[in-house]
Motif scaffolding. Structure first.
Motif, mmCIF file in Angstrom:
data_model
loop_
_atom_site.group_PDB
_atom_site.id
_atom_site.type_symbol
_atom_site.label_atom_id
_atom_site.label_comp_id
_atom_site.label_asym_id
_atom_site.label_seq_id
_atom_site.Cartn_x
_atom_site.Cartn_y
_atom_site.Cartn_z
ATOM 1 N N UNK A 55 0.841 -1.196 0.000
ATOM 2 C CA UNK A 55 0.000 0.000 0.000
ATOM 3 C C UNK A 55 0.874 1.243 0.000
ATOM 4 N N UNK A 56 0.298 2.365 -0.376
ATOM 5 C CA UNK A 56 1.053 3.613 -0.346
ATOM 6 C C UNK A 56 1.572 3.912 1.059
ATOM 7 N N UNK A 57 0.720 3.701 2.071
ATOM 8 C CA UNK A 57 1.125 3.987 3.454
ATOM 9 C C UNK A 57 2.281 3.093 3.880
ATOM 10 N N UNK A 58 2.207 1.797 3.557
ATOM 11 C CA UNK A 58 3.296 0.883 3.926
ATOM 12 C C UNK A 58 4.584 1.267 3.213
ATOM 13 N N UNK A 59 4.491 1.675 1.950
ATOM 14 C CA UNK A 59 5.691 2.059 1.204
ATOM 15 C C UNK A 59 6.296 3.348 1.744
ATOM 16 N N UNK A 60 5.455 4.293 2.133
ATOM 17 C CA UNK A 60 5.969 5.526 2.744
ATOM 18 C C UNK A 60 6.686 5.207 4.049
#
Length: 320
Positions: A55-60
């Motif tokens: 997910x975007x949040x996990x990648x950030x």
């Protein structure tokens, strides 16, 4: 917990999403709008869930300060997080992922096979004004070690974005409810606006019917996302950013268990519910009243406190 009124004048669907139940109500528009809403919420969950590894949040959270290209919706989420942190002076703080996982909330509530993966070391209370957002290129640069959790603000913003999409696609009106966050806009099935039932933590005390024409109601509390640790202590998911422990807000020794806030958007309603839970009604209710935001606090003994804007809405005056 929230529930919209039942009526045959509108099309509706309920389904599991974001670890809870979502409900969508559409007035007018094409017959496939309910399907589009369901697809939109599922897409936002894939972008924002801390339980989805890519997910975007996990990648950030794993990027260690490097730029991350994200979905445009994630730009809006991060911007909302930063704004909420600034306006509440850090009382709303979405960087509590590491202590939350450390306390035992590491797996999805509804699917224990989905777990949160943290980079090391993860630093709670990372100043959110250090996050750089480039909306033109959909790029986010967050400090190394940050642990963002979309949590409640993700549900509120998902309701906002889905209602916006439904109206843009031709709906005369829409309601989206995701796990206690309700956003409405446009024509409702009943005269006088959308009536939304805000039920107390036990379905009794604290139940109210509020009326909205275009706006949101969010409810958050300490009763539903709760568990027992290895020592037998009861824990819940609402953390005090200062102590990194579950809040213990109380009045005369009686714990605060749930709050509801009405605001222009689901994202802002969520920000203020967390600020009210963490800061406590004695401190935060005057500020909410000054801002014209309706709010209610429910205590463990069943007692309820609502500010004047809340009482005005409950009395039947629709909020613009």
């Amino acid at each position: 917990m929230m529930s919209p009124p039942r009526s045959g004048a509108a099309r509706r669907v309920s389904f599991a999403a974001m670890g809870c139940t979502a409900e969508v109500v559409v007035v007018g528009g094409a017959v496939d709008l309910l399907d589009h809403a369901r697809e939109q919420i599922a897409r936002l969950e894939r972008c924002w869930s801390r339980f989805v590894a890519d997910s975007d949040i996990s990648r950030i959270n794993r990027a260690a300060g490097c730029p991350v290209v994200v979905d445009p919706s994630t730009v809006r989420l991060i911007t909302a997080m930063v704004s909420g942190w600034v306006v509440t002076h850090g009382t709303f703080d979405p960087t509590q992922l590491a202590p939350l996982v450390g306390l035992g909330y590491h797996a999805s509530w509804h699917d224990p096979t989905l777990v949160t993966s943290l980079s090391e070391p993860t630093v709670p209370r990372t100043p959110l004004d250090r996050i750089l957002v480039d909306p033109q290129h959909d790029v986010v640069v967050a400090p190394a070690g940050i642990g963002l959790d979309a949590g409640g603000i993700g549900k509120g913003l998902a309701a906002d974005l889905t209602v916006e999409a439904l109206v843009d696609a031709g709906a005369d009106g829409a309601l989206v409810s995701i796990g206690g966050d309700v956003r409405v806009a446009g024509s409702s099935p009943h005269p006088g606006g959308w009536g939304v039932t805000v039920t107390g933590p036990t379905g009794g005390s604290g139940s109210s019917l509020v009326y909205l024409r275009d706006g949101a109601v969010a409810t958050s509390g300490t009763q539903r996302r709760a568990w027992t640790d290895t020592t037998g202590a009861r824990l819940h998911h609402v953390l005090d950013p200062v102590t990194a422990r579950p809040i213990t807000t109380s009045r005369a020794g009686v714990p605060l268990v749930e709050v509801s806030v009405v605001a222009g958007t689901g994202a802002w309603a969520e920000v203020w519910t967390k600020a009210l839970l963490v800061g406590g009604p004695a401190r935060m209710m005057p500020e909410l009243t000054e801002r014209g935001l309706a709010a209610q606090a429910v205590y463990a003994d069943g007692s309820v406190d609502g500010n004047q804007p809340w009482n005005d809405i409950v009395s039947g005056e629709a909020s613009e």
